[in-house]
Write a protein that holds these residues in place. Structure first.
Motif, short mmCIF file in Angstrom:
data_model
loop_
_atom_site.label_atom_id
_atom_site.label_comp_id
_atom_site.label_asym_id
_atom_site.label_seq_id
_atom_site.Cartn_x
_atom_site.Cartn_y
_atom_site.Cartn_z
N GLU A 206 -12.49 -15.57 28.98
CA GLU A 206 -12.57 -14.83 30.72
C GLU A 206 -11.81 -13.01 30.52
N ALA A 207 -10.63 -12.95 29.71
CA ALA A 207 -10.06 -11.65 29.59
C ALA A 207 -11.27 -11.10 28.48
N LEU A 208 -11.41 -11.83 27.75
CA LEU A 208 -12.42 -11.18 26.84
C LEU A 208 -13.45 -10.76 27.29
N SER A 209 -14.27 -11.26 28.09
CA SER A 209 -15.49 -11.37 28.22
C SER A 209 -15.86 -10.91 29.81
N ALA A 210 -14.76 -10.36 30.42
CA ALA A 210 -14.83 -8.67 31.20
C ALA A 210 -15.00 -7.60 30.84
N VAL B 273 -5.50 -22.33 28.68
CA VAL B 273 -5.53 -20.53 27.72
C VAL B 273 -7.01 -20.48 27.41
N LEU B 274 -7.84 -21.08 26.61
CA LEU B 274 -8.76 -20.85 26.28
C LEU B 274 -9.68 -20.51 27.18
N THR B 275 -9.66 -21.24 28.39
CA THR B 275 -10.60 -20.20 29.02
C THR B 275 -9.75 -19.04 29.87
N THR B 276 -8.54 -19.06 29.57
CA THR B 276 -8.36 -17.29 29.83
C THR B 276 -8.59 -16.97 29.78
N ARG C 184 10.92 -18.91 35.25
CA ARG C 184 9.90 -18.09 35.90
C ARG C 184 10.47 -16.09 36.31
N GLY C 185 11.56 -15.86 35.44
CA GLY C 185 12.32 -14.99 35.57
C GLY C 185 11.35 -13.80 34.97
N LEU C 186 11.33 -15.14 33.38
CA LEU C 186 10.30 -14.38 31.88
C LEU C 186 9.28 -13.70 32.30
N VAL C 187 8.32 -14.36 33.19
CA VAL C 187 7.21 -14.42 33.89
C VAL C 187 7.66 -13.20 34.61
N GLU C 188 8.23 -13.08 35.85
CA GLU C 188 8.12 -12.23 36.39
C GLU C 188 8.83 -10.65 35.77
N THR C 189 9.54 -10.89 34.76
CA THR C 189 9.47 -9.46 34.21
C THR C 189 8.17 -8.95 33.01
N LEU C 190 7.63 -10.59 32.90
CA LEU C 190 6.17 -9.69 31.46
C LEU C 190 5.47 -9.64 32.60
N GLU C 191 5.41 -9.19 34.08
CA GLU C 191 4.51 -9.52 34.72
C GLU C 191 4.73 -8.04 35.18
N ALA C 192 6.18 -7.39 35.29
CA ALA C 192 6.19 -5.99 35.61
C ALA C 192 6.31 -5.15 35.16
N ALA C 193 6.15 -6.12 33.54
CA ALA C 193 6.13 -5.09 32.46
C ALA C 193 4.48 -4.56 32.22
N GLU C 194 3.54 -5.19 32.79
CA GLU C 194 2.46 -5.34 33.56
C GLU C 194 1.94 -5.80 31.69
N ILE C 195 2.57 -6.97 31.63
CA ILE C 195 2.28 -7.29 29.76
C ILE C 195 1.81 -9.20 30.24
N PRO C 196 0.23 -9.07 30.03
CA PRO C 196 -0.35 -10.56 30.33
C PRO C 196 -0.01 -11.76 30.23
N VAL C 197 0.41 -12.62 30.90
CA VAL C 197 0.84 -13.99 30.37
C VAL C 197 -0.15 -14.80 30.95
N ALA D 227 -8.09 -8.43 14.79
CA ALA D 227 -8.02 -9.06 16.03
C ALA D 227 -7.96 -8.96 17.74
N ASP D 228 -9.00 -9.20 18.67
CA ASP D 228 -9.53 -9.54 19.70
C ASP D 228 -8.44 -9.08 20.62
N LEU D 229 -7.17 -10.03 20.21
CA LEU D 229 -6.28 -10.37 21.50
C LEU D 229 -5.54 -10.85 20.49
N VAL D 230 -4.18 -10.12 20.44
CA VAL D 230 -2.85 -10.79 19.96
C VAL D 230 -2.05 -11.55 21.42
N VAL D 231 -2.28 -12.85 21.24
CA VAL D 231 -1.07 -14.03 21.85
C VAL D 231 0.17 -14.41 20.78
N ILE D 232 1.00 -13.55 21.76
CA ILE D 232 2.43 -13.75 21.32
C ILE D 232 2.90 -15.95 22.28
#
Length: 187
Positions: free
Chosen positions: A183-187, A177-180, A137-150, A92-97
């Protein structure tokens, strides 16, 4: 472009997300396919019951390595097969979990993230999201703190349980989601 939807936990929205993302891509005029590498063949059975704007094709470890060409390919994976999960991630070019904001789901999501360490770019998408809750909110904060894109959340809707066997008509957040992803893959 190849997007693998994977999580070592079942029931987190991998098949539904693959089908809805393929529908978004097709609506945008892209050639889209879902590669069904799950032995349960949920995506393939869904396609047999619906008139879709994209193809669903069976996939295995060998076929996952085929190039996507000019298509948007969404790989639907099984929850408990590390060989297929790894092959899909490597292809894959990107893994979405996809995951839900519960402790049981996140336990498997962290295990999946750890297992994919060094394989390629990973992003998490919260499905059945109840965005006003502390758990979300806690999940998103934890993922962002671990530098995992959400990715943008897919809000909880009963219509997802009713979507199987039909062509998605309301895309309920998957457009963002697809727009994001694009954008991420074209950056």
């Amino acid at each position: 472009m190849k997007i693998a939807l994977l999580n070592s936990k079942g029931g987190c929205g991998k098949t539904t997300s693959a089908m809805f993302l393929a529908q978004v891509a097709a609506h945008r005029g892209h050639r889209a396919e879902v590669w069904d590498s799950d032995p349960q063949a949920s995506a393939s059975r869904w396609a047999e019951a619906a008139d879709l704007a994209f193809e669903v094709v069976p996939a295995n470890i060998a076929t996952l390595r085929k190039p996507a060409g000019d298509k948007y390919v969404f790989i639907d994976t099984p929850p408990g097969n590390p060989q297929i999960i790894t092959a899909a991630a490597e292809a894959a070019d990107l893994v979405v979990i996809p995951t839900m904001a519960s402790m049981a789901d996140m336990d498997r999501t962290w295990a999946t993230i750890d297992a994919l360490s060094g394989i390629g770019p990973v992003a998490v998408m919260v499905t059945s999201a109840e965005t006003a809750t502390r758990a979300y909110r806690g999940l998103v904060e934890t993922l962002e703190a671990a530098e995992i894109p959400v990715l943008p959340p897919i809000r909880k809707r009963s219509t997802f349980r009713e979507a199987w066997g039909q062509a998605p008509t309301h895309l309920w957040g998957y457009t963002a989601v697809l727009t994001t992803i694009e954008e991420a893959l074209s950056a």
